[in-house]
Design a protein around this motif. Structure first.
Motif, PDB file in Angstrom:
ATOM      1  N   LEU A  72       0.883  -1.168   0.000  1.00 34.60           N
ATOM      2  CA  LEU A  72       0.000   0.000   0.000  1.00 34.60           C
ATOM      3  C   LEU A  72       0.913   1.207   0.000  1.00 34.60           C
ATOM      4  O   LEU A  72       1.753   1.360   0.905  1.00 34.60           O
ATOM      5  N   ARG A  75       2.258   6.215  -3.920  1.00 35.47           N
ATOM      6  CA  ARG A  75       2.810   6.342  -5.288  1.00 35.47           C
ATOM      7  C   ARG A  75       2.370   5.215  -6.212  1.00 35.47           C
ATOM      8  O   ARG A  75       2.804   5.112  -7.351  1.00 35.47           O
ATOM      9  N   GLY A 103       2.912   0.163   5.580  1.00 34.23           N
ATOM     10  CA  GLY A 103       4.129   0.612   6.261  1.00 34.23           C
ATOM     11  C   GLY A 103       3.853   1.425   7.514  1.00 34.23           C
ATOM     12  O   GLY A 103       2.707   1.658   7.911  1.00 34.23           O
ATOM     13  N   PHE A 122      -4.311   4.666  -2.455  1.00 28.37           N
ATOM     14  CA  PHE A 122      -5.641   5.188  -2.138  1.00 28.37           C
ATOM     15  C   PHE A 122      -5.637   6.708  -2.373  1.00 28.37           C
ATOM     16  O   PHE A 122      -6.187   7.476  -1.588  1.00 28.37           O
ATOM     17  N   GLY A 123      -4.951   7.128  -3.414  1.00 30.18           N
ATOM     18  CA  GLY A 123      -4.854   8.554  -3.743  1.00 30.18           C
ATOM     19  C   GLY A 123      -3.468   9.066  -3.389  1.00 30.18           C
ATOM     20  O   GLY A 123      -2.702   8.398  -2.703  1.00 30.18           O
ATOM     21  N   MET A 125      -2.646  11.571  -1.541  1.00 28.68           N
ATOM     22  CA  MET A 125      -2.468  12.079  -0.174  1.00 28.68           C
ATOM     23  C   MET A 125      -1.983  10.953   0.727  1.00 28.68           C
ATOM     24  O   MET A 125      -2.292   9.789   0.490  1.00 28.68           O
ATOM     25  N   TRP A 127      -2.237   8.932   4.112  1.00 25.65           N
ATOM     26  CA  TRP A 127      -3.223   8.641   5.155  1.00 25.65           C
ATOM     27  C   TRP A 127      -2.522   8.005   6.350  1.00 25.65           C
ATOM     28  O   TRP A 127      -1.519   7.316   6.173  1.00 25.65           O
TER      29      TRP A 127
END
Ligand SMILES: C[S@@+](CC[C@H](N)C(=O)[O-])C[C@H]1O[C@@H](n2cnc3c(N)ncnc32)[C@H](O)[C@@H]1O
Length: 155
Positions: A72, A75, A103, A122-123, A125, A127
């Motif tokens: 996850l 990038r 991570g 997931f975009g 940004m 999270w």
């Protein structure tokens, strides 16, 4: 097939932990008829301040050998939910284990990231890791409902 979420850090009791437990339980129930196993959560913690490299070593120990490695990462690729469902179905059909890796504060060590079969974003940004766990478990449950043909997911 085994499905594992390998994550840095411990998720204490709280709203995120409740949501993760709820989605994992729903996935386990819905996945049974589809030949999908329950997802196990393997949390790792490096208390010696060894950084991403030490975390990567701990993560590697809980990733089943030969598993499809999915990191996850902001990038990574932005998949649709049906695309994730079809990846999961593919690993199931090949009887291949899959490990989703989340991570810690500094991210995933490049050595581990670079050997991933797939990087999911997931975009762009960033999270917090506990919210990423919630989003990932929801997407795994959603993928299961897509494979089951249930109306939970709507386009
Ligand atoms: C607080 S973030 C660390 C961000 C760090 N700057 C990095 O370079 O990855 C903790 C973890 O959450 C996950 N994460 C955060 N934002 C994400 C996003 N937009 N898409 C996918 N995973 C994300 C990644 O696994 C990341 O390693």
């Amino acid at each position: 097939m085994r499905m594992v979420i390998a994550a840095v850090g411990r998720l204490r009791q709280g709203p995120e932990a409740k949501l993760v437990a709820d989605y994992l339980e729903r996935h386990a129930k819905a996945g049974r008829a589809l030949g999908l196993p329950p997802v196990t959560l393997a949390e790792v913690e490096d208390k010696r301040g060894g950084g991403m490299a030490a975390e990567a070593a701990l993560l590697s120990k809980v990733i089943p050998e030969g598993a499809a490695l999915v990191v996850l990462d902001e990038r990574g690729q932005m998949l649709s939910s049906p695309e994730l469902a079809s990846r999961i179905a593919g690993w199931r059909d090949q009887a291949r284990d899959v490990a989703f890796v989340i991570g810690g504060a500094d991210g995933i060590d490049p050595m581990l990231r670079d050997r991933a079969d797939l990087a999911i974003s997931f975009g762009r940004m960033v999270w917090p890791h506990m919210l990423v766990r919630v989003m990932l478990t929801e997407q795994i449950y959603r993928a299961t409902t897509i494979l089951a043909g249930s109306p939970y997911h709507r386009e």
